[in-house]
Design a protein around this motif. Structure first.
Motif, mmCIF file in Angstrom:
data_model
loop_
_atom_site.group_PDB
_atom_site.id
_atom_site.type_symbol
_atom_site.label_atom_id
_atom_site.label_comp_id
_atom_site.label_asym_id
_atom_site.label_seq_id
_atom_site.Cartn_x
_atom_site.Cartn_y
_atom_site.Cartn_z
ATOM 1 N N TYR A 182 6.604 3.257 4.005
ATOM 2 C CA TYR A 182 6.025 2.214 3.156
ATOM 3 C C TYR A 182 7.085 1.458 2.355
ATOM 4 O O TYR A 182 7.041 0.225 2.302
ATOM 5 C CB TYR A 182 4.957 2.822 2.241
ATOM 6 C CG TYR A 182 3.760 3.307 3.031
ATOM 7 C CD1 TYR A 182 2.745 2.428 3.381
ATOM 8 C CD2 TYR A 182 3.665 4.620 3.440
ATOM 9 C CE1 TYR A 182 1.647 2.850 4.122
ATOM 10 C CE2 TYR A 182 2.584 5.060 4.184
ATOM 11 C CZ TYR A 182 1.568 4.181 4.527
ATOM 12 O OH TYR A 182 0.510 4.601 5.267
ATOM 13 N N GLY A 202 -2.996 4.957 0.353
ATOM 14 C CA GLY A 202 -3.854 3.804 0.565
ATOM 15 C C GLY A 202 -4.064 2.950 -0.667
ATOM 16 O O GLY A 202 -4.816 1.977 -0.623
ATOM 17 N N LYS A 203 -3.422 3.288 -1.766
ATOM 18 C CA LYS A 203 -3.574 2.534 -2.997
ATOM 19 C C LYS A 203 -2.763 1.244 -2.952
ATOM 20 O O LYS A 203 -1.618 1.230 -2.504
ATOM 21 C CB LYS A 203 -3.123 3.386 -4.186
ATOM 22 C CG LYS A 203 -3.295 2.702 -5.537
ATOM 23 C CD LYS A 203 -2.813 3.611 -6.657
ATOM 24 C CE LYS A 203 -2.946 2.920 -8.008
ATOM 25 N NZ LYS A 203 -2.454 3.779 -9.111
ATOM 26 N N THR A 204 -3.332 0.156 -3.403
ATOM 27 C CA THR A 204 -2.647 -1.133 -3.442
ATOM 28 C C THR A 204 -1.847 -1.259 -4.731
ATOM 29 O O THR A 204 -2.421 -1.181 -5.828
ATOM 30 C CB THR A 204 -3.655 -2.294 -3.348
ATOM 31 O OG1 THR A 204 -4.427 -2.160 -2.155
ATOM 32 C CG2 THR A 204 -2.929 -3.634 -3.337
ATOM 33 N N HIS A 208 0.840 -1.196 0.000
ATOM 34 C CA HIS A 208 0.000 0.000 0.000
ATOM 35 C C HIS A 208 0.876 1.247 0.000
ATOM 36 O O HIS A 208 1.936 1.280 0.632
ATOM 37 C CB HIS A 208 -0.920 0.028 1.222
ATOM 38 C CG HIS A 208 -1.974 -1.038 1.210
ATOM 39 N ND1 HIS A 208 -1.707 -2.349 1.540
ATOM 40 C CD2 HIS A 208 -3.295 -0.981 0.884
ATOM 41 C CE1 HIS A 208 -2.821 -3.055 1.429
ATOM 42 N NE2 HIS A 208 -3.791 -2.262 1.037
#
Length: 280
Positions: free
Chosen positions: A245, A41-43, A37
């Motif tokens: 991330y 919040g994008k996968t 992610h």
């Protein structure tokens, strides 16, 4: 009564299970989940692309080189010392105590010691070379010498624990096996590969698990020895990754290596155990 004893055992193990779940298993799952992610919040695989585009594959290659080289050196020295300590001789207690001292030295202290030994200017190693009328070496100025310094520092500190594990295995081998083998004409090399190694597979697997996983996570020693990321391992690269991330992606890659290594060691141990049982 049996049912009560089983539940008592489960209750006693509960604190350890909670500890592992809370401080190891759950954070690992969260890191794996976060690695797929982005900050929005994008996968996606953006974090993995970022790690490889920033550091390339050199951290992975360096990690495997350091792990394999350090394990080879530690196991070689540990086998020799354990073989020596498994036999009675005068002064064995004193030798054992002196040999175990590095294991009690903190990692940061070990890093400082070897930094002083292999310092380019004023280091003890170069001082000895100058006294021998040899040219001094820039120990942290190239990949090869940096790798050597890191492996020596890590092995100096951790070889004693490998020796203890292997020694505990050697003392469990009945001396009658060696005596019978000598009567049958088996030489030292034959006895080593046909008696010592097969009877120590379990202890070798334990030592590999303990040290192999630690080698994959080597960080503090490299950070203390080198003023720059000359020898970047996976954990070192993870430290340099400021963004949370991409750091999760790096941690996931490292976790995968550790799990594969642990599974491989367990598979080899179980396979050897089946071969030994069939041979009997």
């Amino acid at each position: 009564m049996k049912w009560r004893d089983e539940w008592t055992a489960y209750i006693l193990m509960l604190p350890a299970i909670i500890y592992v779940l809370y401080l190891a298993f759950i954070p690992a799952i969260e890191a794996v989940y976060g690695s797929f992610h982005t900050a929005t919040g994008k996968t996606s695989l953006y974090n993995y692309n970022f790690v490889f585009s920033t550091f390339g594959t050199s951290p992975i290659i360096n990690t495997f080189i350091v792990t394999a080289s350090a394990l080879l050196l530690q196991f070689t020295v540990a086998f020799l010392v354990a073989s020596l300590l498994s036999k009675p001789f005068r002064g064995r207690g004193v030798f054992s105590a002196i040999f175990l001292i590095p294991f009690g030295v903190a990692t940061i202290v070990t890093g400082v010691i070897f930094h002083d030994i292999f310092s380019t200017f004023g280091g003890y190693a170069n001082t000895v070379l100058l006294d021998l009328h040899l040219k001094p070496i820039d120990w942290t100025g190239s990949y090869g010498t940096s790798l050597l310094v890191l492996i020596l520092a890590d092995s100096w500190k951790n070889t004693p624990i490998v020796t203890l594990v292997l020694l505990s295995g050697m003392v469990t081998i009945p001396s009658d096996l060696y005596a019978q083998a000598m009567v049958d004409g088996a030489g030292p090399i034959s006895r080593f590969f046909h008696i010592t190694i097969p009877n120590m597979i379990g202890f070798i697997a334990i030592a590999l698990m303990i040290r192999g996983i630690s080698e994959f996570n080597i960080f503090a020693m490299a950070l203390l020895l080198f003023p720059h990321a000359l020898l970047t391992t996976m954990t070192y690269a993870l430290f340099d990754t400021v963004n949370a991330y991409p750091a999760d992606a790096g941690a996931t890659i490292l976790l995968a290596f550790v799990l594969v290594f642990a599974a491989l060691v367990m598979f080899m141990r179980s396979r050897q155990g089946k071969v030994s049982s069939n041979g009997k």
